[in-house]
Design an enzyme around this catalytic site. Structure first.
Site, PDB file in Angstrom:
ATOM      1  N   TYR A 128       3.372   9.945   0.530  1.00 47.74           N
ATOM      2  CA  TYR A 128       4.283   9.329   1.510  1.00 47.74           C
ATOM      3  C   TYR A 128       5.753   9.642   1.187  1.00 47.74           C
ATOM      4  O   TYR A 128       6.627   9.433   2.022  1.00 47.74           O
ATOM      5  CB  TYR A 128       4.084   7.807   1.604  1.00 47.74           C
ATOM      6  N   ASP A 175       0.849  -1.188   0.000  1.00 45.55           N
ATOM      7  CA  ASP A 175       0.000   0.000   0.000  1.00 45.55           C
ATOM      8  C   ASP A 175       0.887   1.241   0.000  1.00 45.55           C
ATOM      9  O   ASP A 175       1.611   1.494   0.963  1.00 45.55           O
ATOM     10  CB  ASP A 175      -0.915   0.005   1.226  1.00 45.55           C
ATOM     11  N   LYS A 183      -2.158   6.245  -4.392  1.00 44.61           N
ATOM     12  CA  LYS A 183      -3.258   7.191  -4.132  1.00 44.61           C
ATOM     13  C   LYS A 183      -2.980   8.558  -4.765  1.00 44.61           C
ATOM     14  O   LYS A 183      -1.837   9.047  -4.720  1.00 44.61           O
ATOM     15  CB  LYS A 183      -3.454   7.368  -2.613  1.00 44.61           C
ATOM     16  N   HIS A 207      -7.182   9.854  -2.463  1.00 46.09           N
ATOM     17  CA  HIS A 207      -6.668   9.741  -1.089  1.00 46.09           C
ATOM     18  C   HIS A 207      -7.601  10.372  -0.049  1.00 46.09           C
ATOM     19  O   HIS A 207      -7.774   9.848   1.047  1.00 46.09           O
ATOM     20  CB  HIS A 207      -5.274  10.388  -1.031  1.00 46.09           C
TER      21      HIS A 207
END
Ligand code: A2P
Length: 304
Positions: A49, A44, A78, A111
């Protein structure tokens, strides 16, 4: 590993490796080992990130090793909130694909259900302390997401952090139904009503922060006495109980770790099961407590 069927008939492995806050310096090695040695088949990721390039290095090594084929892996990413304008959706997806060194994603999620202004910061906060939003509707964004499926860039599309009214609205115009809603779920925020609604609509639910996320709060589900007692009774760890509890609720679950022994621990949950009484006991410790709440970051009471 056990899989769940998505509403487009594709399969998703129920357990994936979370990568939010996975240190860039470690994540390549961590992902390589998790897949090649520990049996993880689901990763994931998300562009926000900030570590997709490093994960891409690992994916390239994994796939060129010849030990695992692309079809055996399930990779999610995302769309970040600044990229909701239809003109920006495909470029954002292509950037993620380039970073991850992949030709397609198995799953691409919106997201958050909120569009930020494009082209400033990733979290453009105004002088009033609130994030600056952009006039882009979810309908426009979703239509651009749908065209990613048509173009073969992604196999499935879904959402994250969606509430019931947001899903009701999305389903009123979606030509391609979301396959997943990814939300914060652990025993302190068990999300029963939202999960029941998604399951009724044939939308699978992914539990993020299943261990209570990574801040330093003492009161985490990992330290809860009910969870600890059940762990002792099974000779398992509290983390394994939380992951098993999620799996037995027919959820997909994505614990994050960059620690090699915990990564193995977190996937070692298929040799025991929780009884109905144990499930019920854990269900009762809910207190609607979120560890992830955008009001702290963006000044917007998103979940209210
Ligand atoms: P670390 O990466 O150092 O292992 P969540 O998945 O709910 O976001 O939780 C992630 C947090 O939980 C991270 O701080 C992670 O630290 C920690 N963690 C992951 N696996 C375990 C485990 N098996 N036992 C205890 N803590 C864990």
């Amino acid at each position: 590993m056990k899989t769940l069927t998505l509403n487009n008939k594709k399969q998703i492995p129920v357990l994936g490796l979370g990568t939010w806050r996975s240190d860039k310096a470690k994540v390549s090695q961590v992902v390589g080992k998790a897949v090649l040695e520990d049996g993880y088949r689901h990763l994931d990721c998300a562009s926000i990130y900030g570590n997709e390039k490093e994960i891409g290095v690992a994916l390239s090594k994994i796939l060129s090793s010849g030990k695992i084929s692309r079809g055996e892996l399930f990779v999610t990413s995302k769309l970040w909130n600044t990229e909701h304008h239809p003109d920006n959706v495909e470029p954002a997806c292509r950037e993620t694909l380039a970073d991850l060194q992949l030709e397609y994603l198995d799953l691409y999620l919106v997201h958050w259900g909120i569009a930020f202004v494009h082209g400033e910061k990733l979290e453009p906060i105004g002088d009033d302390g609130m994030v600056k939003t952009e006039a882009v509707s979810m309908k426009e964004t979703w239509q651009a997401m749908e065209s990613l499926v048509d173009k073969g860039l992604v196999k499935s599309i879904g959402v994250a952090n969606f509430t019931v009214p947001m899903i009701v609205d999305l389903l009123s115009y979606a030509k391609v139904k979301p396959v997943v809603n990814q939300i914060e779920i652990h025993p302190y925020n068990n999300q029963k009503d939202l999960i029941d609604y998604c399951h009724k609509m044939d939308i699978q639910v992914t539990a993020y922060s299943p261990l209570g996320s990574s801040g330093d709060q003492n009161d985490k589900p990992l330290n809860n006495s009910v969870v600890i007692d059940i762990a002792k009774a099974h000779d398992k760890t509290p983390a394994q109980i939380l992951i098993r509890w999620a799996i037995q609720r027919d959820l997909i679950v994505i614990p994050k770790s960059t620690d090699s022994s915990r990564i193995l621990e977190n996937i070692s949950v298929e040799d025991f099961s929780l009884s109905k009484q144990e499930m019920d006991k854990i269900n009762k410790i809910n207190k609607n407590h979120r560890f992830v709440d955008p009001i702290e970051w963006w000044g917007i009471p998103y979940f209210k």
